[in-house]
Design a protein around this motif. Sequence first.
Motif, mmCIF file in Angstrom:
data_model
loop_
_atom_site.group_PDB
_atom_site.id
_atom_site.type_symbol
_atom_site.label_atom_id
_atom_site.label_comp_id
_atom_site.label_asym_id
_atom_site.label_seq_id
_atom_site.Cartn_x
_atom_site.Cartn_y
_atom_site.Cartn_z
ATOM 1 N N SER A 67 0.778 -1.256 0.074
ATOM 2 C CA SER A 67 0.404 0.127 0.077
ATOM 3 C C SER A 67 0.724 1.446 -0.192
ATOM 4 O O SER A 67 0.309 2.150 -0.696
ATOM 5 C CB SER A 67 -1.222 0.521 1.262
ATOM 6 O OG SER A 67 -0.118 0.266 2.153
ATOM 7 N N GLU A 68 2.116 0.979 0.328
ATOM 8 C CA GLU A 68 2.928 2.132 0.329
ATOM 9 C C GLU A 68 3.882 1.580 -0.096
ATOM 10 O O GLU A 68 4.764 0.491 0.045
ATOM 11 C CB GLU A 68 3.154 3.341 1.718
ATOM 12 C CG GLU A 68 1.794 3.768 2.430
ATOM 13 C CD GLU A 68 2.495 4.430 3.278
ATOM 14 O OE1 GLU A 68 3.747 4.632 3.648
ATOM 15 O OE2 GLU A 68 1.881 4.952 4.366
ATOM 16 N N LEU A 69 4.773 2.577 -0.757
ATOM 17 C CA LEU A 69 6.282 2.384 -1.606
ATOM 18 C C LEU A 69 7.476 2.921 -0.217
ATOM 19 O O LEU A 69 6.732 3.402 0.180
ATOM 20 C CB LEU A 69 6.809 2.755 -3.007
ATOM 21 C CG LEU A 69 5.085 2.420 -4.458
ATOM 22 C CD1 LEU A 69 6.051 3.000 -5.283
ATOM 23 C CD2 LEU A 69 6.113 1.187 -4.346
ATOM 24 N N PRO A 70 8.524 1.576 0.179
ATOM 25 C CA PRO A 70 9.491 2.272 0.330
ATOM 26 C C PRO A 70 10.177 2.728 0.061
ATOM 27 O O PRO A 70 10.121 3.434 -1.432
ATOM 28 C CB PRO A 70 10.587 0.348 0.484
ATOM 29 C CG PRO A 70 9.118 -0.283 -0.041
ATOM 30 C CD PRO A 70 7.987 0.025 -0.590
ATOM 31 N N LYS A 71 10.856 3.485 0.569
ATOM 32 C CA LYS A 71 11.724 5.141 0.382
ATOM 33 C C LYS A 71 12.491 4.459 -0.968
ATOM 34 O O LYS A 71 12.753 5.798 -1.746
ATOM 35 C CB LYS A 71 11.958 5.299 1.345
ATOM 36 C CG LYS A 71 12.620 7.295 0.471
ATOM 37 C CD LYS A 71 12.895 7.900 2.427
ATOM 38 C CE LYS A 71 11.798 9.491 1.733
ATOM 39 N NZ LYS A 71 11.507 10.109 1.860
ATOM 40 N N SER A 72 12.882 3.884 -0.645
ATOM 41 C CA SER A 72 14.330 3.035 -1.633
ATOM 42 C C SER A 72 14.154 1.843 -2.001
ATOM 43 O O SER A 72 14.900 1.075 -2.954
ATOM 44 C CB SER A 72 16.079 3.560 -0.757
ATOM 45 O OG SER A 72 15.173 1.705 0.326
ATOM 46 N N ALA A 73 13.055 1.617 -2.624
ATOM 47 C CA ALA A 73 12.345 0.537 -3.181
ATOM 48 C C ALA A 73 12.607 0.558 -4.228
ATOM 49 O O ALA A 73 12.708 1.763 -5.264
ATOM 50 C CB ALA A 73 10.608 0.554 -3.449
ATOM 51 N N GLN A 74 13.105 -0.649 -5.729
ATOM 52 C CA GLN A 74 13.314 -0.120 -6.919
ATOM 53 C C GLN A 74 12.319 -1.134 -7.437
ATOM 54 O O GLN A 74 11.908 -2.101 -7.510
ATOM 55 C CB GLN A 74 14.663 -1.422 -7.209
ATOM 56 C CG GLN A 74 14.839 -1.423 -8.540
ATOM 57 C CD GLN A 74 16.586 -2.022 -8.832
ATOM 58 O OE1 GLN A 74 16.728 -2.737 -8.269
ATOM 59 N NE2 GLN A 74 17.436 -1.529 -9.523
ATOM 60 N N ILE A 75 11.321 -0.298 -9.145
ATOM 61 C CA ILE A 75 10.122 -0.633 -9.309
ATOM 62 C C ILE A 75 10.776 -0.875 -10.747
ATOM 63 O O ILE A 75 11.910 -0.348 -11.568
ATOM 64 C CB ILE A 75 9.657 1.125 -9.654
ATOM 65 C CG1 ILE A 75 9.380 1.042 -8.037
ATOM 66 C CG2 ILE A 75 7.788 0.079 -9.493
ATOM 67 C CD1 ILE A 75 8.740 0.111 -7.096
ATOM 68 N N HIS A 76 10.107 -2.698 -10.820
ATOM 69 C CA HIS A 76 10.354 -2.852 -12.481
ATOM 70 C C HIS A 76 9.030 -3.032 -12.980
ATOM 71 O O HIS A 76 7.956 -3.238 -12.441
ATOM 72 C CB HIS A 76 11.537 -4.530 -13.012
ATOM 73 C CG HIS A 76 12.599 -4.512 -11.999
ATOM 74 N ND1 HIS A 76 13.456 -4.059 -13.219
ATOM 75 C CD2 HIS A 76 12.794 -4.184 -10.402
ATOM 76 C CE1 HIS A 76 14.502 -4.918 -12.092
ATOM 77 N NE2 HIS A 76 13.715 -4.296 -11.407
ATOM 78 N N ILE A 77 8.624 -1.894 -14.547
ATOM 79 C CA ILE A 77 7.355 -1.938 -14.759
ATOM 80 C C ILE A 77 7.577 -3.658 -15.784
ATOM 81 O O ILE A 77 8.429 -2.510 -17.328
ATOM 82 C CB ILE A 77 7.080 -0.997 -14.699
ATOM 83 C CG1 ILE A 77 7.331 -0.277 -14.113
ATOM 84 C CG2 ILE A 77 5.722 -1.231 -15.953
ATOM 85 C CD1 ILE A 77 6.298 1.114 -14.281
ATOM 86 N N ILE A 78 6.864 -4.156 -16.059
ATOM 87 C CA ILE A 78 6.916 -5.576 -17.143
ATOM 88 C C ILE A 78 5.650 -4.984 -17.752
ATOM 89 O O ILE A 78 4.862 -5.617 -17.793
ATOM 90 C CB ILE A 78 7.307 -6.944 -16.607
ATOM 91 C CG1 ILE A 78 8.410 -6.417 -15.831
ATOM 92 C CG2 ILE A 78 7.842 -7.781 -17.704
ATOM 93 C CD1 ILE A 78 10.022 -6.673 -16.367
#
Length: 84
Positions: A67-78
Amino acid sequence: MFTSTLKTFFPNLKEEYIEADSIETLLSELEKKHQGIQGYLVDEKGQIREHVKFYIDDEPYDEKVHSELPKSAQIHIIQAISGG
């Protein structure tokens, strides 16, 4: 990180830091930079399209868990490619 399919339609896509506390905010920020990309990723109701997958720190996105993204999250969009 973006797939080459998305880069075909949005050649200026690159890995970059975007401050966002949710997927919705992330999508909004991406749309500001790459007009039209949100239509490829979510439907008219704002739901992630069936052929699009988000990964957060290598974990499949689950709106109940993320529900919330971690501040240092790495997001991959596939974005899957369909056809026959």
